[in-house]
Write a protein that holds these residues in place. Structure first.
Motif, PDB file in Angstrom:
ATOM      1  N   LEU A 276       0.856  -1.194   0.000  1.00  0.00           N
ATOM      2  CA  LEU A 276       0.000   0.000   0.000  1.00  0.00           C
ATOM      3  C   LEU A 276       0.888   1.239   0.000  1.00  0.00           C
ATOM      4  O   LEU A 276       1.937   1.256   0.643  1.00  0.00           O
ATOM      5  N   PRO A 277       0.469   2.288  -0.729  1.00  0.00           N
ATOM      6  CA  PRO A 277       1.323   3.473  -0.821  1.00  0.00           C
ATOM      7  C   PRO A 277       1.510   4.159   0.535  1.00  0.00           C
ATOM      8  O   PRO A 277       0.532   4.473   1.208  1.00  0.00           O
ATOM      9  N   MET A 278       2.736   4.331   0.899  1.00  0.00           N
ATOM     10  CA  MET A 278       3.051   5.015   2.158  1.00  0.00           C
ATOM     11  C   MET A 278       4.508   5.446   2.108  1.00  0.00           C
ATOM     12  O   MET A 278       5.345   4.746   1.545  1.00  0.00           O
ATOM     13  N   ALA A 279       4.799   6.605   2.660  1.00  0.00           N
ATOM     14  CA  ALA A 279       6.186   7.060   2.748  1.00  0.00           C
ATOM     15  C   ALA A 279       6.375   7.764   4.080  1.00  0.00           C
ATOM     16  O   ALA A 279       5.419   8.314   4.642  1.00  0.00           O
ATOM     17  N   ILE A 280       7.593   7.713   4.585  1.00  0.00           N
ATOM     18  CA  ILE A 280       7.927   8.520   5.761  1.00  0.00           C
ATOM     19  C   ILE A 280       9.266   9.193   5.509  1.00  0.00           C
ATOM     20  O   ILE A 280      10.087   8.710   4.720  1.00  0.00           O
ATOM     21  N   THR A 281       9.461  10.329   6.155  1.00  0.00           N
ATOM     22  CA  THR A 281      10.771  10.965   6.161  1.00  0.00           C
ATOM     23  C   THR A 281      11.165  11.112   7.621  1.00  0.00           C
ATOM     24  O   THR A 281      10.381  11.638   8.423  1.00  0.00           O
ATOM     25  N   LEU A 282      12.329  10.594   7.953  1.00  0.00           N
ATOM     26  CA  LEU A 282      12.811  10.703   9.330  1.00  0.00           C
ATOM     27  C   LEU A 282      13.750  11.893   9.397  1.00  0.00           C
ATOM     28  O   LEU A 282      14.680  11.988   8.588  1.00  0.00           O
ATOM     29  N   ILE A 283      13.500  12.771  10.342  1.00  0.00           N
ATOM     30  CA  ILE A 283      14.360  13.958  10.433  1.00  0.00           C
ATOM     31  C   ILE A 283      14.853  14.122  11.870  1.00  0.00           C
ATOM     32  O   ILE A 283      14.123  13.840  12.821  1.00  0.00           O
ATOM     33  N   LYS A 284      16.100  14.519  12.006  1.00  0.00           N
ATOM     34  CA  LYS A 284      16.616  14.789  13.356  1.00  0.00           C
ATOM     35  C   LYS A 284      15.741  15.875  13.961  1.00  0.00           C
ATOM     36  O   LYS A 284      15.371  16.836  13.259  1.00  0.00           O
ATOM     37  N   PRO A 285      15.402  15.759  15.251  1.00  0.00           N
ATOM     38  CA  PRO A 285      14.424  16.673  15.846  1.00  0.00           C
ATOM     39  C   PRO A 285      14.735  18.159  15.608  1.00  0.00           C
ATOM     40  O   PRO A 285      13.836  18.952  15.336  1.00  0.00           O
ATOM     41  N   GLU A 286      16.028  18.517  15.656  1.00  0.00           N
ATOM     42  CA  GLU A 286      16.369  19.943  15.501  1.00  0.00           C
ATOM     43  C   GLU A 286      16.113  20.454  14.072  1.00  0.00           C
ATOM     44  O   GLU A 286      16.094  21.659  13.818  1.00  0.00           O
ATOM     45  N   LEU A 287      15.912  19.532  13.144  1.00  0.00           N
ATOM     46  CA  LEU A 287      15.630  19.957  11.761  1.00  0.00           C
ATOM     47  C   LEU A 287      14.146  20.237  11.529  1.00  0.00           C
ATOM     48  O   LEU A 287      13.757  20.668  10.449  1.00  0.00           O
ATOM     49  N   ASP A 288      13.333  19.971  12.524  1.00  0.00           N
ATOM     50  CA  ASP A 288      11.891  20.160  12.329  1.00  0.00           C
ATOM     51  C   ASP A 288      11.562  21.651  12.351  1.00  0.00           C
ATOM     52  O   ASP A 288      11.077  22.186  13.338  1.00  0.00           O
ATOM     53  N   GLN A 289      11.864  22.290  11.240  1.00  0.00           N
ATOM     54  CA  GLN A 289      11.671  23.744  11.153  1.00  0.00           C
ATOM     55  C   GLN A 289      10.627  24.108  10.110  1.00  0.00           C
ATOM     56  O   GLN A 289      10.630  25.217   9.570  1.00  0.00           O
ATOM     57  N   TRP A 290       9.774  23.164   9.791  1.00  0.00           N
ATOM     58  CA  TRP A 290       8.718  23.462   8.827  1.00  0.00           C
ATOM     59  C   TRP A 290       7.740  24.482   9.411  1.00  0.00           C
ATOM     60  O   TRP A 290       7.387  24.411  10.582  1.00  0.00           O
ATOM     61  N   GLY A 293       1.979  24.245   6.438  1.00  0.00           N
ATOM     62  CA  GLY A 293       1.647  24.337   5.016  1.00  0.00           C
ATOM     63  C   GLY A 293       2.837  24.280   4.081  1.00  0.00           C
ATOM     64  O   GLY A 293       2.667  24.291   2.859  1.00  0.00           O
ATOM     65  N   GLU A 294       4.041  24.190   4.630  1.00  0.00           N
ATOM     66  CA  GLU A 294       5.206  24.198   3.725  1.00  0.00           C
ATOM     67  C   GLU A 294       5.433  22.858   3.023  1.00  0.00           C
ATOM     68  O   GLU A 294       6.126  22.801   2.015  1.00  0.00           O
ATOM     69  N   HIS A 295       4.918  21.815   3.618  1.00  0.00           N
ATOM     70  CA  HIS A 295       4.992  20.528   2.892  1.00  0.00           C
ATOM     71  C   HIS A 295       3.765  19.695   3.261  1.00  0.00           C
ATOM     72  O   HIS A 295       3.770  18.975   4.257  1.00  0.00           O
ATOM     73  N   ASN A 296       2.738  19.813   2.475  1.00  0.00           N
ATOM     74  CA  ASN A 296       1.579  18.955   2.754  1.00  0.00           C
ATOM     75  C   ASN A 296       1.125  18.263   1.491  1.00  0.00           C
ATOM     76  O   ASN A 296       1.795  18.321   0.461  1.00  0.00           O
ATOM     77  N   GLY A 297       0.018  17.567   1.546  1.00  0.00           N
ATOM     78  CA  GLY A 297      -0.435  16.776   0.401  1.00  0.00           C
ATOM     79  C   GLY A 297      -1.600  15.919   0.855  1.00  0.00           C
ATOM     80  O   GLY A 297      -1.608  15.434   1.989  1.00  0.00           O
ATOM     81  N   THR A 298      -2.558  15.715  -0.038  1.00  0.00           N
ATOM     82  CA  THR A 298      -3.810  15.050   0.330  1.00  0.00           C
ATOM     83  C   THR A 298      -3.614  13.636   0.863  1.00  0.00           C
ATOM     84  O   THR A 298      -4.257  13.228   1.818  1.00  0.00           O
ATOM     85  N   PHE A 299      -2.704  12.898   0.238  1.00  0.00           N
ATOM     86  CA  PHE A 299      -2.582  11.493   0.635  1.00  0.00           C
ATOM     87  C   PHE A 299      -1.474  11.240   1.646  1.00  0.00           C
ATOM     88  O   PHE A 299      -0.898  10.161   1.681  1.00  0.00           O
ATOM     89  N   ARG A 300      -1.217  12.236   2.470  1.00  0.00           N
ATOM     90  CA  ARG A 300      -0.315  11.992   3.587  1.00  0.00           C
ATOM     91  C   ARG A 300      -1.123  11.241   4.639  1.00  0.00           C
ATOM     92  O   ARG A 300      -2.172  11.716   5.084  1.00  0.00           O
ATOM     93  N   GLY A 301      -0.633  10.107   5.040  1.00  0.00           N
ATOM     94  CA  GLY A 301      -1.279   9.449   6.167  1.00  0.00           C
ATOM     95  C   GLY A 301      -2.499   8.654   5.784  1.00  0.00           C
ATOM     96  O   GLY A 301      -3.624   9.051   6.085  1.00  0.00           O
ATOM     97  N   ASN A 302      -2.293   7.530   5.111  1.00  0.00           N
ATOM     98  CA  ASN A 302      -3.400   6.650   4.766  1.00  0.00           C
ATOM     99  C   ASN A 302      -3.529   5.593   5.869  1.00  0.00           C
ATOM    100  O   ASN A 302      -2.599   4.842   6.142  1.00  0.00           O
ATOM    101  N   ASN A 303      -4.683   5.540   6.479  1.00  0.00           N
ATOM    102  CA  ASN A 303      -4.838   4.673   7.658  1.00  0.00           C
ATOM    103  C   ASN A 303      -4.786   3.183   7.325  1.00  0.00           C
ATOM    104  O   ASN A 303      -4.378   2.378   8.159  1.00  0.00           O
ATOM    105  N   LEU A 304      -5.201   2.808   6.114  1.00  0.00           N
ATOM    106  CA  LEU A 304      -5.117   1.386   5.748  1.00  0.00           C
ATOM    107  C   LEU A 304      -3.643   0.968   5.719  1.00  0.00           C
ATOM    108  O   LEU A 304      -3.271  -0.115   6.185  1.00  0.00           O
TER     109      LEU A 304
END
Ligand code: PMP
Length: 419
Positions: A276-290, A293-304
């Protein structure tokens, strides 16, 4: 091999832009490491959805979880909203994967596919460093959207974009310039030259083993050295584990073999567990500077996909799965070495790690072997810029008998090409 070799494909070819030229049949069902077409012919799968089916087709325990979830009207799609299924995945990912490895990453959902994960990584590195370019490598493959394509080192893939793709600096991968050239020294001399107007890249994106690029393995020393260069020049190290992650080379993350800790990790394909389509990006906590709305998309997070992905992580609760991959990988290498030795006229070279292996030939041969294999009931792709490598990536759950059965078909196919 033309698609209209198979009468029924004529209509398909003329009306559909996207069909598979390599495997001209229509598939009906699949289980474990086997697939069946509409004629009832069975195939052994040495392709595994290009790495999306590491746990095999329809793994029973994931199928059961999925069916139960659907029967209870579990919610399929929540975009960015919190859901039980998403929470369960995150808790389990931390427990089964990150904690035991002493890793501390934030998990973001960049969209449904590998190329979305790569885009998010490139964007984040540019945003956090304020720098423009990304360093990538010869023969790399990172995806087909413009950003990912710009760091992909394959002229045929890039040609499809129709425009020069800048914002990337291409450097030689380990071994690309021959065994006697230290490519890291070459890279560092380039970076040192930044005083002469070359701007330092925001990040380096690398595959620890290039799958699409021809099964090129970077050595542990090279990867460690690259990680040190990144630190020296303030560049983030992005490991693209879209294809080599989830156990393909023997450990959950492909970089575990050399002990480096990337700043950003891209994953997709088998992370969803069930194809099933799914992707993750792992980022070091200090890089979480989004910013929102800077990176979103409709099919982020498919529960199936979260349901099956959570179940898939149970494979990693003990060392058994990794040990099995290592044992089958050793068997696979043995058999490939034998094939190479048996047909010296083909000048083959076995390469790869774990369950990501193949044989490199002179151009033209690998494709002929793949065609002969398909006719015999073995699904196997080629890779490399000139499709010069047969690429063997069975589902990781394949048992010894299945592996040997597939390898017998492969031997037959090689023999056929030699005749
Ligand atoms: N990175 C790597 C290393 C890949 O192998 C692939 C797909 N073959 C991608 C990125 C792109 O993933 P997707 O096709 O899911 O967009």
């Amino acid at each position: 091999r033309k698609s209209n070799d198979l009468g029924t494909f004529e209509h398909y070819e003329s009306s559909v832009r996207s069909y598979c030229r390599s495997f001209p049949t229509k598939f009906h069902r699949a289980s474990g490491y086997q697939m069946w077409d509409v004629e009832g012919k069975s195939y052994i799968d040495f392709f595994a959805g290009a790495g999306a089916l590491n746990y095999g087709h329809n793994p029973p325990e994931m199928k059961k979880k999925l069916i139960n979830y659907l029967m209870e009207d579990g919610i399929s799609h929540t975009l960015d909203m919190a859901s039980e299924a998403k929470e369960a995945f995150l808790v389990q990912f931390n427990k089964a994967i990150l904690k035991p490895r002493g890793l501390n990453y934030k998990v973001m959902f960049p969209g449904p596919t590998g190329t979305n994960s790569v885009e998010s990584a490139l964007k984040l590195a540019r945003k956090v460093t304020g720098r423009q370019t990304i360093m990538s490598f010869t023969n790399a493959f990172h995806g087909m959207t413009l950003g990912a394509l710009a760091v992909t080192g394959n002229k045929f893939k890039r040609k499809g974009a129709g425009v020069p793709l800048n914002h990337a600096v291409s450097m030689p991968y380990d071994g690309y310039m021959g065994a006697n050239t230290d490519t890291l020294a070459y890279i560092e001399s380039y970076l040192k030259d930044s005083g002469s107007g070359i701007s330092l890249p925001a990040a380096v994106i690398v595959e620890t083993l290039q799958g699409e690029g021809g099964i090129n393995v970077a050595s542990n020393e090279w990867l460690t050295g690259l990680s040190e260069i990144c630190k020296r020049y303030g560049m983030f190290l992005i490991v693209d584990d879209v294809q080599m992650g989830c156990g393909r080379t023997g450990s959950f993350f492909s970089f575990e073999r050399c002990g480096i800790v990337p700043d950003i990790v891209c994953m997709s394909k088998s992370i969803g567990g069930y194809g099933l389509p799914m992707a993750i990006t792992l980022i070091k906590p200090e890089l979480d500077q989004w910013s929102p709305g800077e990176h979103n998309g409709t099919f982020r997070g498919n529960n199936l996909a979260f349901i099956t992905a959570t179940e898939a992580l149970s494979y990693w609760e003990t060392n058994q799965f990794a040990e099995d991959i290592a044992a089958k990988g050793a068997l696979l290498r043995n058999e490939l070495d034998e094939i190479v030795a048996k047909f010296p006229e083909l000048k083959g070279e076995a390469r790869g790690i774990g369950m990501m292996q193949g044989i490199a030939f002179e151009p033209g041969i690998a494709e002929r072997i793949s065609i002969a294999a398909f006719e015999r009931g073995l699904i196997m792709e080629t890779s490399g810029t000139d499709s010069e490598v047969i690429k063997i990536m069975p589902p990781l759950m394949i048992d010894r008998d299945g592996l040997m059965e597939g390898l017998l078909l492969l031997k037959n196919s090689v023999e056929n090409v030699v005749d």
